[in-house]
Write a protein that holds these residues in place. Structure first.
Motif, mmCIF file in Angstrom:
data_model
loop_
_atom_site.group_PDB
_atom_site.id
_atom_site.type_symbol
_atom_site.label_atom_id
_atom_site.label_comp_id
_atom_site.label_asym_id
_atom_site.label_seq_id
_atom_site.Cartn_x
_atom_site.Cartn_y
_atom_site.Cartn_z
ATOM 1 N N ASP A 40 8.127 22.011 15.276
ATOM 2 C CA ASP A 40 8.539 22.422 13.923
ATOM 3 C C ASP A 40 7.427 22.339 12.881
ATOM 4 O O ASP A 40 7.708 22.149 11.698
ATOM 5 C CB ASP A 40 9.760 21.634 13.445
ATOM 6 N N GLU A 41 6.195 22.495 13.313
ATOM 7 C CA GLU A 41 5.089 22.647 12.357
ATOM 8 C C GLU A 41 4.990 24.142 12.054
ATOM 9 O O GLU A 41 4.068 24.837 12.501
ATOM 10 C CB GLU A 41 3.789 22.091 12.940
ATOM 11 N N LEU A 42 5.976 24.611 11.309
ATOM 12 C CA LEU A 42 6.163 26.048 11.170
ATOM 13 C C LEU A 42 5.083 26.729 10.350
ATOM 14 O O LEU A 42 4.715 27.872 10.638
ATOM 15 C CB LEU A 42 7.551 26.332 10.602
ATOM 16 N N ASP A 43 4.575 26.055 9.326
ATOM 17 C CA ASP A 43 3.493 26.674 8.548
ATOM 18 C C ASP A 43 2.269 26.909 9.423
ATOM 19 O O ASP A 43 1.637 27.967 9.347
ATOM 20 C CB ASP A 43 3.130 25.821 7.327
ATOM 21 N N ILE A 46 3.058 29.766 11.847
ATOM 22 C CA ILE A 46 2.990 31.060 11.158
ATOM 23 C C ILE A 46 1.542 31.505 10.989
ATOM 24 O O ILE A 46 1.193 32.654 11.259
ATOM 25 C CB ILE A 46 3.731 30.988 9.807
ATOM 26 N N SER A 69 9.797 31.726 13.470
ATOM 27 C CA SER A 69 9.263 30.706 12.556
ATOM 28 C C SER A 69 9.762 30.965 11.138
ATOM 29 O O SER A 69 10.209 30.038 10.440
ATOM 30 C CB SER A 69 7.731 30.704 12.582
ATOM 31 N N TYR A 70 9.679 32.214 10.719
ATOM 32 C CA TYR A 70 10.183 32.562 9.388
ATOM 33 C C TYR A 70 11.696 32.308 9.295
ATOM 34 O O TYR A 70 12.185 31.824 8.272
ATOM 35 C CB TYR A 70 9.891 34.023 9.055
ATOM 36 N N TYR A 71 12.423 32.624 10.357
ATOM 37 C CA TYR A 71 13.866 32.387 10.371
ATOM 38 C C TYR A 71 14.160 30.898 10.170
ATOM 39 O O TYR A 71 15.011 30.530 9.358
ATOM 40 C CB TYR A 71 14.474 32.873 11.700
ATOM 41 N N ARG A 72 13.451 30.052 10.894
ATOM 42 C CA ARG A 72 13.662 28.603 10.761
ATOM 43 C C ARG A 72 13.343 28.109 9.362
ATOM 44 O O ARG A 72 13.895 27.109 8.918
ATOM 45 C CB ARG A 72 12.798 27.842 11.764
ATOM 46 N N LYS A 73 12.435 28.779 8.677
ATOM 47 C CA LYS A 73 12.086 28.398 7.300
ATOM 48 C C LYS A 73 12.995 29.083 6.274
ATOM 49 O O LYS A 73 12.785 28.944 5.083
ATOM 50 C CB LYS A 73 10.626 28.754 7.003
ATOM 51 N N LYS A 75 13.145 32.179 5.609
ATOM 52 C CA LYS A 75 12.448 33.310 4.985
ATOM 53 C C LYS A 75 12.889 34.560 5.755
ATOM 54 O O LYS A 75 12.169 35.083 6.600
ATOM 55 C CB LYS A 75 10.939 33.104 5.039
#
Length: 158
Positions: A40-43, A46, A69-73, A75
């Protein structure tokens, strides 16, 4: 003439070696992106997936995981853009259609969510999860008759 041939051969070998090395580099970078995604280090994920897409614009898995990744954030617009790009490359990928429908649903665009789910049903008409999601999208659109029909279809399968 032989000299030109040797130069041409050298250039081809160099290009092939460089391309193979480049593909290995992209695979290694993708693995780093996946490692970030899994924890979950999504930034970071991305950033990595976007860098891969700059090098390899048709790298399907990079687009797909960028979308996730965007979905989890939350966005959803960016997730939708990435998932639609995957569908340009793999138009019959059911999982991507489902994820696209979920992103539209979370965004509150229930018409588009229903359309995405209908694409899955065309390919896999007995997908209970998608029938349920389609029914929920119809509920949100106040299309209650359609929702009931979809839910009944799911119940007959189950």
């Amino acid at each position: 003439m032989q000299k030109i041939f040797l130069v041409f051969l050298f250039i081809k070998i160099f290009m092939a070696t460089t391309m193979m090395h480049s593909a290995e580099d992209v695979a290694q970078v993708f693995a780093e992106g996946m490692a970030a995604f899994k924890v979950d280090e999504l930034d970071k994920a991305i950033t990595v997936f976007k860098s891969i897409i700059k090098i390899e614009p048709n790298f399907v898995d990079a687009h797909y995981h960028l979308g996730l990744s965007y979905y989890r954030k939350a966005k959803f617009d960016q997730a939708i853009t990435s998932l639609k790009r995957v569908l340009e490359l793999l138009p019959r990928d059911l999982d991507v259609w489902v994820k696209l429908g979920m992103a539209y649903y979370k965004k509150g665009d229930f018409d588009q969510a229903a359309e995405a789910y209908q694409e899955v049903i065309k390919i896999e008409p007995k997908n209970i999860e998608v029938l349920n999601n389609l029914g929920m999208a119809y509920d949100e659109l106040s299309c209650f008759d359609e929702a009931i029909l979809v839910y009944q279809s799911a119940l007959k399968i189950h």
